[in-house]
Design a protein around this motif. Sequence first.
Motif: not given
Length: 175
Positions: A22, A102, A109, A111, A113, A146, A148, A158, A160, A162
């Motif tokens: 991460t 990540r 992934r 993210e 925020s 995807w 939230w 957040t 996100w 992938e």
Amino acid sequence: MPEPERARPGPARPAAAPAEETRRLLLGGPVSGVVTRSRDFTRRALTAWDWLPADPGAAERRGDDPVAQEAAELAEDVLLLVSEMVTNACMHAGGPGALVLRHTGDGVRMEVSDGSPEHPRRRSPDDPSVPGGHGLVVLERLSRAWGWERDEVVGGKTVWAEVAAPFPPPWAPGG
């Protein structure tokens, strides 16, 4: 007296699957230059994870290699997704708080925020040739998933997305 038996080295163990890694970039504050900072941060992470070659010319020299092309295209998709998510946070949520990447063996992934509790909504652009209203379409098209999540602690959310990992590109160890 017999000499004690000594341990002998066994066969080499296979390399373990890479653990999740991460990386976090704090983005609070002025939004000026935040998209560029986020893309640069993401590009460095993708290079460290062998999604991009350390030598930018390596991909160009292998331009006709379909595996290299796929890896480069997926990396560009990740960079575009990060740009879209950070831009959306700037335009609709007062700016991003953080970007988290990540990396696992099967993908990455992303993210982003922000401090707004409002969930992402698709906006209908009045004129498709005018910028705006396409960010969530880009997320839907380029990511394998995807969504939230609401952050009850800070009152924001957040968003996100992938993306699946590319086949090992030719510049990666063992590629």
